[in-house]
Structures are given as structure tokens and as C-alpha cells.
Design a protein around this motif. Structure first.
Motif, PDB file in Angstrom:
ATOM      1  N   LEU A 198     -36.455 -64.895 -36.779  1.00 13.76           N
ATOM      2  CA  LEU A 198     -36.909 -66.288 -36.900  1.00 13.76           C
ATOM      3  C   LEU A 198     -36.323 -66.992 -38.118  1.00 13.76           C
ATOM      4  CD1 LEU A 198     -40.668 -66.629 -35.872  1.00 13.76           C
ATOM      5  CD2 LEU A 198     -38.616 -67.394 -34.682  1.00 13.76           C
ATOM      6  N   SER A 199     -36.138 -66.281 -39.219  1.00 12.25           N
ATOM      7  CA  SER A 199     -35.641 -66.935 -40.431  1.00 12.25           C
ATOM      8  C   SER A 199     -34.253 -67.507 -40.222  1.00 12.25           C
ATOM      9  CB  SER A 199     -35.644 -65.958 -41.614  1.00 12.25           C
ATOM     10  OG  SER A 199     -34.679 -64.931 -41.430  1.00 12.25           O
ATOM     11  N   TRP A 200     -33.453 -66.889 -39.341  1.00 16.18           N
ATOM     12  CA  TRP A 200     -32.103 -67.390 -39.088  1.00 16.18           C
ATOM     13  C   TRP A 200     -32.075 -68.479 -38.029  1.00 16.18           C
ATOM     14  CZ3 TRP A 200     -29.620 -66.696 -43.108  1.00 16.18           C
ATOM     15  CH2 TRP A 200     -29.586 -65.482 -43.791  1.00 16.18           C
ATOM     16  N   LEU A 201     -33.220 -68.740 -37.406  1.00 20.96           N
ATOM     17  CA  LEU A 201     -33.320 -69.875 -36.484  1.00 20.96           C
ATOM     18  C   LEU A 201     -33.869 -71.113 -37.194  1.00 20.96           C
ATOM     19  CD1 LEU A 201     -34.753 -68.225 -33.227  1.00 20.96           C
ATOM     20  CD2 LEU A 201     -32.377 -68.901 -33.688  1.00 20.96           C
ATOM     21  N   GLU A 202     -34.420 -70.915 -38.382  1.00 18.36           N
ATOM     22  CA  GLU A 202     -35.057 -72.006 -39.109  1.00 18.36           C
ATOM     23  C   GLU A 202     -34.061 -72.805 -39.945  1.00 18.36           C
ATOM     24  OE1 GLU A 202     -39.428 -69.919 -39.887  1.00 18.36           O
ATOM     25  OE2 GLU A 202     -37.904 -69.916 -41.460  1.00 18.36           O
ATOM     26  N   SER A 203     -34.525 -73.948 -40.437  1.00 17.18           N
ATOM     27  CA  SER A 203     -33.754 -74.749 -41.388  1.00 17.18           C
ATOM     28  C   SER A 203     -33.498 -73.948 -42.653  1.00 17.18           C
ATOM     29  CB  SER A 203     -34.524 -76.029 -41.734  1.00 17.18           C
ATOM     30  OG  SER A 203     -33.944 -76.681 -42.841  1.00 17.18           O
ATOM     31  N   HIS A 204     -32.387 -74.227 -43.327  1.00 16.70           N
ATOM     32  CA  HIS A 204     -32.048 -73.476 -44.543  1.00 16.70           C
ATOM     33  C   HIS A 204     -32.854 -73.957 -45.750  1.00 16.70           C
ATOM     34  CE1 HIS A 204     -29.517 -77.069 -45.160  1.00 16.70           C
ATOM     35  NE2 HIS A 204     -29.627 -76.795 -46.441  1.00 16.70           N
ATOM     36  N   ASN A 205     -33.452 -75.163 -45.655  1.00 14.60           N
ATOM     37  CA  ASN A 205     -34.216 -75.718 -46.780  1.00 14.60           C
ATOM     38  C   ASN A 205     -35.646 -75.964 -46.337  1.00 14.60           C
ATOM     39  OD1 ASN A 205     -35.396 -77.210 -48.836  1.00 14.60           O
ATOM     40  ND2 ASN A 205     -33.697 -78.621 -49.086  1.00 14.60           N
ATOM     41  N   LEU A 206     -36.566 -75.140 -46.838  1.00 12.18           N
ATOM     42  CA  LEU A 206     -37.973 -75.267 -46.467  1.00 12.18           C
ATOM     43  C   LEU A 206     -38.802 -75.848 -47.599  1.00 12.18           C
ATOM     44  CD1 LEU A 206     -38.433 -71.888 -44.550  1.00 12.18           C
ATOM     45  CD2 LEU A 206     -37.824 -74.143 -43.637  1.00 12.18           C
ATOM     46  N   ASN A 207     -38.138 -76.491 -48.564  1.00 16.54           N
ATOM     47  CA  ASN A 207     -38.837 -77.108 -49.693  1.00 16.54           C
ATOM     48  C   ASN A 207     -39.001 -78.609 -49.535  1.00 16.54           C
ATOM     49  OD1 ASN A 207     -39.087 -74.663 -51.224  1.00 16.54           O
ATOM     50  ND2 ASN A 207     -36.917 -74.836 -51.786  1.00 16.54           N
ATOM     51  N   ASP A 208     -38.064 -79.264 -48.868  1.00 17.62           N
ATOM     52  CA  ASP A 208     -38.100 -80.715 -48.708  1.00 17.62           C
ATOM     53  C   ASP A 208     -38.647 -81.068 -47.334  1.00 17.62           C
ATOM     54  OD1 ASP A 208     -36.881 -80.639 -51.161  1.00 17.62           O
ATOM     55  OD2 ASP A 208     -34.961 -81.449 -50.487  1.00 17.62           O
ATOM     56  N   PHE A 209     -39.805 -81.728 -47.312  1.00 17.36           N
ATOM     57  CA  PHE A 209     -40.431 -82.023 -46.025  1.00 17.36           C
ATOM     58  C   PHE A 209     -41.362 -83.221 -46.133  1.00 17.36           C
ATOM     59  CE2 PHE A 209     -43.032 -78.726 -48.117  1.00 17.36           C
ATOM     60  CZ  PHE A 209     -44.286 -79.315 -48.116  1.00 17.36           C
ATOM     61  N   TRP A 210     -41.792 -83.690 -44.956  1.00 22.32           N
ATOM     62  CA  TRP A 210     -42.820 -84.733 -44.845  1.00 22.32           C
ATOM     63  C   TRP A 210     -44.062 -84.115 -44.221  1.00 22.32           C
ATOM     64  CZ3 TRP A 210     -37.689 -85.702 -43.309  1.00 22.32           C
ATOM     65  CH2 TRP A 210     -36.994 -86.595 -44.122  1.00 22.32           C
ATOM     66  N   ARG A 211     -45.220 -84.649 -44.596  1.00 25.89           N
ATOM     67  CA  ARG A 211     -46.497 -84.088 -44.133  1.00 25.89           C
ATOM     68  C   ARG A 211     -47.414 -85.223 -43.656  1.00 25.89           C
ATOM     69  NH1 ARG A 211     -49.229 -79.825 -45.915  1.00 25.89           N
ATOM     70  NH2 ARG A 211     -47.440 -78.722 -45.046  1.00 25.89           N
ATOM     71  N   TYR A 212     -48.004 -85.047 -42.501  1.00 22.40           N
ATOM     72  CA  TYR A 212     -48.979 -86.028 -42.000  1.00 22.40           C
ATOM     73  C   TYR A 212     -49.877 -85.356 -40.973  1.00 22.40           C
ATOM     74  CZ  TYR A 212     -46.649 -86.587 -37.457  1.00 22.40           C
ATOM     75  OH  TYR A 212     -46.143 -86.359 -36.197  1.00 22.40           O
ATOM     76  N   ARG A 213     -50.948 -86.036 -40.594  1.00 17.29           N
ATOM     77  CA  ARG A 213     -51.864 -85.561 -39.563  1.00 17.29           C
ATOM     78  C   ARG A 213     -51.526 -86.249 -38.240  1.00 17.29           C
ATOM     79  NH1 ARG A 213     -56.430 -81.895 -40.650  1.00 17.29           N
ATOM     80  NH2 ARG A 213     -56.248 -81.468 -42.873  1.00 17.29           N
ATOM     81  N   GLY A 214     -51.371 -85.435 -37.206  1.00 16.44           N
ATOM     82  CA  GLY A 214     -51.015 -85.997 -35.911  1.00 16.44           C
ATOM     83  C   GLY A 214     -51.603 -85.209 -34.759  1.00 16.44           C
TER      84      GLY A 214
END
Length: 285
Positions: A198-214
């Protein structure tokens, strides 16, 4: 049986689709789909609010190659861990989430060409697709989805950037393996087992993101979902990614829904962060 397992079974048996019974009429049959806190959304970066988050902590299973069941459920390809010990080793903590979240499934959304397919957008920008990694807090029932954009590009442009920066070449290889397997799942109900990291299927940067409730982006569109949408897209080769639109479904994405005053947090600072007055204007637009 977990609540999300029930949802998956309901989705598999339901009569919604992305055509004549597509997103425009979902609310006629699933009333929640017409409520005011729906996903996806268009993330307008000048209207986000910066907030510092603790880093995500993924259990070691994410970096290991393990066996998954990949299923064509008629709406997408769903990947679930084949749990031989009745306890999934995939656990997620941190990132502003309360408690430990267990992996439920991962699945894809895509469009009819390389310029459309993502469900979320950033300042109106669309990507070729989007991967959703769904987690559930087994104690509270709270669901959290990690959304990762997918950008498919030509072989030439990929070759020019294949220098293994941030593990890019390893990610390309893992996506090539994954897509070569699921291209055979052309009929509803088809499934196959595959060994995936799974780690190689994910984005390389997991620090920069947006967060909201949906909400879930498919019926029954249940709300109060914690969304994390990562800034850095996953890069794949379009010649391989296009098997989804050619062999599985032409498209399987929902258009952005009204924000309706919800706050979108941003984990990184940027030049277009709003002033107090700009943010207030965003809320009424």
C-alpha cells in the motif's frame, strides 16, 4: 459485521450508477445525498484555514507486501485486505484523528480521459483520478477517508522524471502491477487476489493536506466523514491507467458538492492564505 461492511453490501446490490441513475438523481432514492455536508468538494485554497497537525502514523503493514482481494462491485474496483487472523494489521493514527483507525478498503475513481476523473478539485483543477483509502475507528464507528489525486501522464514525461526521487520509480512499478491485475476484472462480481504494497500505491507526500467534514461520495452518502485530501498527486502512466476507462467503466466520479459554509483546514502554509475579511467573504459566496 461492521457498519461499513453492510454499506458495501448495500452498494453492491443497489441500482444506482454513473449513467441514467447517476449522481444527479441519487438524492431521489437516497435522501442523505441531497443534504448540506456532502462530498466531494472543490477546495478553494484562498478560503482554507491553516492548522498544524501531528504527522500521520501508519503501522508497519503499510510498507509490507500483503494479499488483497480486488473486486469489481459494479461501481469501482474495491481492495480489501484478506484477513487470515481476524485482526487487520493496518492501523492509522495521528493527523488530527482521535484514536486508532483500521483499514476498511481502498478504491479508485476515474474519468473518461486523462483530464477528468478526480472527485475533489483544487481551485477547479481536475486530475485523472482519485484513490480513496477508507479507515474506521472500531470503538466509535467514526470513518476517515484518505483521498489521493492520481495524475496520469505520457510515457515520455514519466521517463524523464524516473530518477527514483521520493520512490517514484517504485511507485510506478507497483501501479503497473496493480493495474495489470485489475484490468481483468471486467464483469460485475469478478475478483482476484493480489500481493500489494500500500505504501507504494500512496502519494509520496503525506504531510501536506486539506481536512474537512463531508460524506461518502457514493450512495447512501452518509455524512460526518473525516476527509483528508492530500496535495501531492500520485503519478501513473496513462497508457496503463486508461485500462480502467476502457475495460471497467468509462467513468465513476461524482461532481463537487456545495461547501455550505463548512471550514476547510490546510496543514501547510501558502501565499494565498486568506485574511480574516477574505475568509468571511468565502463563507457567503
Amino acid at each position: 459485521m461492521s457498519s461499513f461492511t453492510i454499506l458495501l453490501q448495500q452498494s453492491y446490490a443497489s441500482q444506482w450508477n454513473y449513467g441514467d441513475l447517476g449522481p444527479d438523481v441519487w438524492s431521489d432514492f437516497y435522501s442523505i445525498c441531497g443534504r448540506r455536508a456532502q462530498s466531494p468538494i472543490n477546495i478553494r485554497t484562498p478560503c482554507t484555514v491553516f492548522q498544524s497537525f501531528k504527522v500521520f502514523t501508519f503501522s508497519s503493514a503499510y510498507t509490507q507486501t500483503r494479499k488483497f482481494k480486488l473486486l469489481n462491485n459494479g461501481h469501482t474496483i474495491v481492495g480489501t485486505y484478506i484477513d487470515t487472523n481476524r485482526s487487520s494489521p493496518y492501523e492509522l493514527n495521528g493527523g488530527g484523528l482521535n484514536g486508532t483507525f483500521k483499514l476498511t478498503n481502498f478504491h479508485l475513481h476515474w474519468g473518461e480521459n486523462y483530464k477528468s476523473g478526480s472527485e475533489h478539485r483544487v481551485n477547479g483543477q481536475k486530475y485523472s483520478g482519485e484513490m480513496h483509502i477508507v479507515h474506521t475507528n472500531l470503538k466509535t464507528g467514526q470513518m476517515a477517508v484518505l483521498g489521493m489525486f492520481i495524475q496520469s501522464i505520457t510515457v515520455t514525461s514519466v521517463d524523464q522524471s524516473e530518477k527514483d526521487e521520493d520512490g517514484q520509480s517504485l511507485r510506478l512499478v507497483e501501479w503497473q502491477k496493480y493495474l495489470s491485475v485489475i484490468k481483468n476484472l471486467q464483469n460485475v462480481g469478478d475478483f482476484i487476489e493480489a500481493d500489494l504494497n500500500l505504501s507504494w500505491l500512496e502519494s509520496h507526500n503525506l504531510n501536506d493536506f486539506w481536512r474537512y467534514r463531508g460524506s461518502l461520495t457514493t450512495p447512501p452518502c452518509i455524512e460526518d466523514i473525516i476527509w483528508t485530501v492530500f496535495r501531492a498527486p500520485i503519478i501513473v502512466k496513462d497508457g496503463e491507467f486508461q485500462v480502467l476507462r476502457h475495460d471497467i467503466l468509462i467513468k465513476d466520479f461524482r461532481e463537487p458538492q456545495p461547501l455550505n459554509g463548512r471550514q476547510v483546514l490546510q496543514s501547510f502554509k501558502s501565499k494565498d492564505q486568506p485574511s480574516k475579511g477574505d475568509y468571511q467573504r468565502c463563507l457567503i459566496e
